[in-house]
Design an enzyme around this catalytic site. Structure first.
Site, PDB file in Angstrom:
ATOM      1  N   SER A 123     -10.450   6.882  -3.308  1.00  0.00           N
ATOM      2  CA  SER A 123     -10.542   7.229  -1.665  1.00  0.00           C
ATOM      3  C   SER A 123      -9.757   8.427  -1.356  1.00  0.00           C
ATOM      4  O   SER A 123     -10.455   9.392  -0.587  1.00  0.00           O
ATOM      5  CB  SER A 123      -9.672   6.166  -0.819  1.00  0.00           C
ATOM      6  OG  SER A 123     -10.471   4.848  -0.864  1.00  0.00           O
TER       7      SER A 123
ATOM      8  N   LYS B 214      -2.735  -0.854   6.575  1.00  0.00           N
ATOM      9  CA  LYS B 214      -3.740  -2.029   6.344  1.00  0.00           C
ATOM     10  C   LYS B 214      -4.287  -2.457   7.621  1.00  0.00           C
ATOM     11  O   LYS B 214      -3.326  -2.420   8.686  1.00  0.00           O
ATOM     12  CB  LYS B 214      -3.069  -2.930   5.500  1.00  0.00           C
ATOM     13  CG  LYS B 214      -4.187  -4.099   4.752  1.00  0.00           C
ATOM     14  CD  LYS B 214      -4.368  -3.050   3.479  1.00  0.00           C
ATOM     15  CE  LYS B 214      -5.606  -3.786   2.706  1.00  0.00           C
ATOM     16  NZ  LYS B 214      -5.585  -3.252   1.326  1.00  0.00           N
TER      17      LYS B 214
ATOM     18  N   ASN C 107     -16.077  -7.052  -5.188  1.00  0.00           N
ATOM     19  CA  ASN C 107     -16.214  -5.408  -5.758  1.00  0.00           C
ATOM     20  C   ASN C 107     -15.201  -5.200  -6.889  1.00  0.00           C
ATOM     21  O   ASN C 107     -15.707  -4.733  -8.019  1.00  0.00           O
ATOM     22  CB  ASN C 107     -15.670  -4.547  -4.739  1.00  0.00           C
ATOM     23  CG  ASN C 107     -15.649  -3.353  -5.162  1.00  0.00           C
ATOM     24  OD1 ASN C 107     -14.271  -2.740  -5.215  1.00  0.00           O
ATOM     25  ND2 ASN C 107     -16.683  -2.384  -5.080  1.00  0.00           N
TER      26      ASN C 107
ATOM     27  N   GLN D 151       1.101  -1.383  -0.190  1.00  0.00           N
ATOM     28  CA  GLN D 151      -0.059  -0.047  -0.134  1.00  0.00           C
ATOM     29  C   GLN D 151       0.954   1.338   0.122  1.00  0.00           C
ATOM     30  O   GLN D 151       0.537   2.287  -0.579  1.00  0.00           O
ATOM     31  CB  GLN D 151      -0.844  -0.059   1.053  1.00  0.00           C
ATOM     32  CG  GLN D 151      -2.206   0.868   1.122  1.00  0.00           C
ATOM     33  CD  GLN D 151      -3.468   0.276   0.285  1.00  0.00           C
ATOM     34  OE1 GLN D 151      -3.403  -1.032   0.544  1.00  0.00           O
ATOM     35  NE2 GLN D 151      -3.814   1.246  -0.498  1.00  0.00           N
TER      36      GLN D 151
ATOM     37  N   ASP E 119     -11.822  -3.664   1.915  1.00  0.00           N
ATOM     38  CA  ASP E 119     -10.919  -4.534   1.064  1.00  0.00           C
ATOM     39  C   ASP E 119     -11.700  -5.870   1.090  1.00  0.00           C
ATOM     40  O   ASP E 119     -13.052  -5.891   1.301  1.00  0.00           O
ATOM     41  CB  ASP E 119      -9.665  -4.908   2.017  1.00  0.00           C
ATOM     42  CG  ASP E 119      -8.470  -5.791   0.876  1.00  0.00           C
ATOM     43  OD1 ASP E 119      -7.913  -4.793   0.153  1.00  0.00           O
ATOM     44  OD2 ASP E 119      -8.293  -6.832   1.138  1.00  0.00           O
TER      45      ASP E 119
HETATM   46  N1  LIG Z   1     -11.748  -2.941  -2.699  1.00  0.00           N
HETATM   47  C1  LIG Z   1     -10.890  -2.254  -3.168  1.00  0.00           C
HETATM   48  O1  LIG Z   1     -10.980  -1.122  -3.556  1.00  0.00           O
HETATM   49  C2  LIG Z   1      -9.579  -2.799  -3.555  1.00  0.00           C
HETATM   50  C3  LIG Z   1      -8.422  -1.882  -4.244  1.00  0.00           C
HETATM   51  C4  LIG Z   1      -7.251  -2.591  -4.603  1.00  0.00           C
HETATM   52  C5  LIG Z   1      -7.121  -3.792  -4.399  1.00  0.00           C
HETATM   53  N2  LIG Z   1      -8.148  -4.781  -3.855  1.00  0.00           N
HETATM   54  C6  LIG Z   1      -7.738  -6.168  -3.838  1.00  0.00           C
HETATM   55  O2  LIG Z   1      -8.595  -6.727  -4.607  1.00  0.00           O
HETATM   56  C7  LIG Z   1      -9.004  -8.021  -4.224  1.00  0.00           C
HETATM   57  C8  LIG Z   1     -10.447  -8.419  -4.132  1.00  0.00           C
HETATM   58  O3  LIG Z   1     -10.867  -7.281  -3.157  1.00  0.00           O
HETATM   59  P1  LIG Z   1     -12.588  -6.925  -3.082  1.00  0.00           P
HETATM   60  O4  LIG Z   1     -12.648  -5.742  -2.558  1.00  0.00           O
HETATM   61  O5  LIG Z   1     -13.138  -7.421  -4.433  1.00  0.00           O
HETATM   62  O6  LIG Z   1     -13.052  -8.064  -2.163  1.00  0.00           O
HETATM   63  P2  LIG Z   1     -14.514  -8.787  -2.134  1.00  0.00           P
HETATM   64  O7  LIG Z   1     -15.515  -7.665  -2.510  1.00  0.00           O
HETATM   65  O8  LIG Z   1     -14.601  -9.218  -0.626  1.00  0.00           O
HETATM   66  O9  LIG Z   1     -14.429 -10.110  -3.035  1.00  0.00           O
HETATM   67  C9  LIG Z   1     -13.315 -10.992  -3.124  1.00  0.00           C
HETATM   68  C10 LIG Z   1     -13.503 -11.973  -3.806  1.00  0.00           C
HETATM   69  O10 LIG Z   1     -12.516 -12.809  -4.120  1.00  0.00           O
HETATM   70  C11 LIG Z   1     -12.922 -13.996  -3.711  1.00  0.00           C
HETATM   71  N3  LIG Z   1     -11.742 -14.755  -2.838  1.00  0.00           N
HETATM   72  C12 LIG Z   1     -11.380 -14.577  -1.687  1.00  0.00           C
HETATM   73  N4  LIG Z   1     -10.547 -15.361  -1.272  1.00  0.00           N
HETATM   74  C13 LIG Z   1     -10.232 -16.379  -2.146  1.00  0.00           C
HETATM   75  C14 LIG Z   1      -9.396 -17.437  -2.338  1.00  0.00           C
HETATM   76  N5  LIG Z   1      -8.683 -17.750  -1.380  1.00  0.00           N
HETATM   77  N6  LIG Z   1      -9.653 -18.113  -3.748  1.00  0.00           N
HETATM   78  C15 LIG Z   1     -10.574 -17.750  -4.724  1.00  0.00           C
HETATM   79  N7  LIG Z   1     -11.362 -16.594  -4.336  1.00  0.00           N
HETATM   80  C16 LIG Z   1     -11.232 -15.919  -3.228  1.00  0.00           C
HETATM   81  C17 LIG Z   1     -14.149 -14.164  -2.993  1.00  0.00           C
HETATM   82  O11 LIG Z   1     -14.898 -15.456  -3.088  1.00  0.00           O
HETATM   83  P3  LIG Z   1     -15.754 -15.791  -1.695  1.00  0.00           P
HETATM   84  O12 LIG Z   1     -16.964 -15.044  -1.704  1.00  0.00           O
HETATM   85  O13 LIG Z   1     -16.034 -17.301  -1.947  1.00  0.00           O
HETATM   86  O14 LIG Z   1     -14.814 -15.565  -0.529  1.00  0.00           O
HETATM   87  C18 LIG Z   1     -14.808 -12.867  -3.729  1.00  0.00           C
HETATM   88  O15 LIG Z   1     -15.263 -13.366  -5.012  1.00  0.00           O
HETATM   89  C19 LIG Z   1      -8.023  -8.366  -2.918  1.00  0.00           C
HETATM   90  O16 LIG Z   1      -6.843  -8.770  -3.164  1.00  0.00           O
HETATM   91  C20 LIG Z   1      -7.933  -6.932  -2.573  1.00  0.00           C
HETATM   92  O17 LIG Z   1      -7.056  -6.700  -1.565  1.00  0.00           O
HETATM   93  C21 LIG Z   1      -8.953  -4.292  -3.390  1.00  0.00           C
HETATM   94  N1  LIG Z   2      -7.984  -1.881  -0.079  1.00  0.00           N
HETATM   95  C1  LIG Z   2      -7.865  -1.241  -1.094  1.00  0.00           C
HETATM   96  C2  LIG Z   2      -8.401   0.373  -0.912  1.00  0.00           C
HETATM   97  C3  LIG Z   2      -7.685   1.066   0.087  1.00  0.00           C
HETATM   98  C4  LIG Z   2      -8.371   2.578   0.352  1.00  0.00           C
HETATM   99  O1  LIG Z   2      -9.244   2.927  -0.492  1.00  0.00           O
HETATM  100  O2  LIG Z   2      -7.906   3.013   1.363  1.00  0.00           O
HETATM  101  C5  LIG Z   2      -6.390  -1.242  -1.792  1.00  0.00           C
HETATM  102  O3  LIG Z   2      -5.986  -2.386  -1.436  1.00  0.00           O
HETATM  103  O4  LIG Z   2      -5.787  -0.359  -2.233  1.00  0.00           O
END
Ligand SMILES: NC(=O)c1ccc[n+]([C@@H]2O[C@H](COP(=O)([O-])OP(=O)(O)OC[C@H]3O[C@@H](n4cnc5c(N)ncnc54)[C@H](OP(=O)(O)O)[C@@H]3O)[C@@H](O)[C@H]2O)c1
Ligand SMILES: N[C@@H](CCC(=O)O)C(=O)O
Length: 447
Positions: free
Chosen positions: A379, A126, A240, A111, A166
């Site tokens: 954000s 985080k 998401n 991050q 997340d």
């Molecule tokens: N949200 C953000 O703004 C953001 C920003 C940057 C990066 N990220 C990254 O993007 C990724 C997804 O985040 P998200 O916000 O989309 O979370 P989310 O809405 O909770 O969705 C997570 C997805 O990944 C699946 N998953 C979780 N663990 C898994 C595993 N071990 N094997 C296969 N599938 C799995 C989940 O399936 P289940 O429902 O079966 O658990 C769900 O479909 C993460 O790496 C997170 O750190 C998120």
């Molecule tokens: N969890 C997200 C979003 C963090 C945020 O919006 O502060 C990431 O991995 O970048």
């Protein structure tokens, strides 16, 4: 004699035993940053990288809450405040049974570099808990969030540390967390991002990570006079990031053929269009169901239990689920099937072996800290709107997001172009992210 990269990594390992993902994230960055420091005298003898791998502060706390049967449950809460050289701590909260210090330190380290790439003044952090929201009632999730925030509130603030979502933390959880913070502090402030519009959220924040990933991939492809339009795309995850990566890819004329969750993946050879995606959004966000239900609604699609989607032929792969979900076998299959580009919507979704195979095959490799930085960038825009007491239109936020993703791509090109003209996006992202943080740390002295 100066320390070698191997000595440095050994020292990190000794100080952080049994933390493989943290070590993986540090190694990946250090492999590029170490030679950069060797070439630039001003960063030498300042222990900058040594300081960057040591969190400024880690808070670990008990979260006791009562379930619907009246039983008391105990989880562990964390906040890793990694680096505040360029701005207040910023980064998401993850609620998932696999959460531990190792996972959160890897995410917090990533991050710091990611937030630096956004061009905004955001430090890195985080946090989260080993709490599993799956299968819990709304009331249980609310009670957990309230108890989690009762401790976390002592350590965060709109100018100090601004958590967000997340895995397992979406707008429902952010709402409960915000409500408790406000009650405890008697202060309506932009202390969390990813809020709903009704109480200070930003338009386009839910879409930002997935949209941004596709914008980044499109820039990489355009560099080779190609486009995502007409390409076959495999996406993992259905949360998401996956939902909005799919939405933008569809809008750009790509054919999205897979989505997944931790139980398996669906393959729709006719392509997932916006109507089918709306069904997935309702299934996952509204009903909190499983992706396999897709084939009940669309029987021509096929569900593959306990498998990842990388065995399907695609030109663009967007891993949007979780860390180390794409291994060497999957990477070899992607190469064999003619994949052109990877865009990491998730954080560190490819294993080290997989990265080596994909880079060796010269596949365009959009590393997560660059490709998925759009979420935290918006954000940052949400924080700006809260500070000014204004709301920007969806068009304005989306234009800002596009501009930021373009600038991140340019930074990767600037610092990652090799002598033969090829672009190493991993190198570019690591060095560009490091440089800004390092310059700020140098200016602020040994703190
Ligand atoms: N949200 C953000 O703004 C953001 C920003 C940057 C990066 N990220 C990254 O993007 C990724 C997804 O985040 P998200 O916000 O989309 O979370 P989310 O809405 O909770 O969705 C997570 C997805 O990944 C699946 N998953 C979780 N663990 C898994 C595993 N071990 N094997 C296969 N599938 C799995 C989940 O399936 P289940 O429902 O079966 O658990 C769900 O479909 C993460 O790496 C997170 O750190 C998120
Ligand atoms: N969890 C997200 C979003 C963090 C945020 O919006 O502060 C990431 O991995 O970048």
């Amino acid at each position: 004699m100066r320390q070698t990269l191997q000595d440095f990594l050994k020292e990190v390992e000794n100080k952080n035993p049994n933390q493989p993902e943290f070590l993986q994230a540090v190694s990946e960055a250090a492999e590029n940053i170490f030679p950069f420091i060797e070439e630039n005298k001003k960063y030498q003898n300042q222990a900058i990288l040594e300081r960057m791998v040591e969190a400024e502060r880690i808070i670990i706390f008990r979260v006791a809450w009562t379930d619907d049967s009246g039983a008391i449950r105990v989880n562990r809460g964390y906040r890793v405040q990694m680096n505040s050289a360029i701005g207040p701590y910023k980064g998401g909260l993850r609620f998932h049974p696999t959460v531990n210090l190792n996972i959160l330190k890897f995410l917090a380290f990533e991050q710091v570099l990611k937030n630096s790439l956004t061009t905004l003044a955001l430090g890195g952090a985080k946090g989260g808990s080993d709490f599993n929201p799956k299968g819990k009632s709304d009331a249980e999730v609310m009670r957990f969030c309230q108890n989690f925030m009762t401790e976390l509130a002592k350590h965060i603030g709109a100018q100090t540390d601004i958590p967000a979502g997340d895995i397992g933390v979406g707008n429902r959880e952010i709402g409960y967390l915000f409500g408790q913070y406000k009650k405890l502090q008697n202060n309506f402030t932009g202390v969390l991002t990813g809020k709903e519009i009704a109480y200070g959220g930003s338009l386009i924040r839910p879409e930002a990570t997935g949209y941004g990933t596709v914008y980044f991939v499109e820039h990489m492809l355009q560099g080779q006079n190609k486009s995502i339009k007409g390409k076959q795309v495999c996406i993992s995850g259905s949360g998401n990031v996956a939902q909005y990566a799919a939405e933008k890819a569809i809008e750009y004329g790509a054919k999205v053929i897979t989505l997944s969750d931790s139980s398996g993946y669906i393959h729709d050879k006719e392509g997932i269009d916006q109507e089918k995606l709306d069904y997935v959004k309702e299934l996952k966000n509204g009903k909190r169901g499983r992706i396999k239900s897709y084939v009940e609604e669309y029987p021509h699609a096929v569900y593959h239990a306990n498998k990842a989607p990388w065995e399907e032929k695609c030109e663009v792969a967007l891993p949007c689920a979780t860390e180390n979900e794409l291994n060497a076998t999957a990477a070899k299959t992607l190469v064999k099937n003619g994949c052109l580009a990877i865009g990491e919507g998730a954080n560190m979704p490819c294993t080290k072996d997989a990265v080596d195979i994909l880079q060796e095959a010269k596949i365009l490799y959009g590393i997560g800290k660059a490709a998925n930085a759009g979420g935290v960038a918006v954000s940052g825009l949400e924080m700006s709107q809260n500070a000014m007491g204004v709301r920007w239109s969806a068009e304005k936020v989306n234009e800002e997001l596009k501009k930021i993703m373009k600038e991140i791509h340019q930074a990767c090109v600037e610092y990652g172009t090799l002598e033969n003209g090829e672009i190493d996006y991993i190198k570019g992202a690591n060095i560009a992210g490091f440089k800004k943080v390092a310059d700020a740390m140098l200016a602020q002295g040994a703190v």
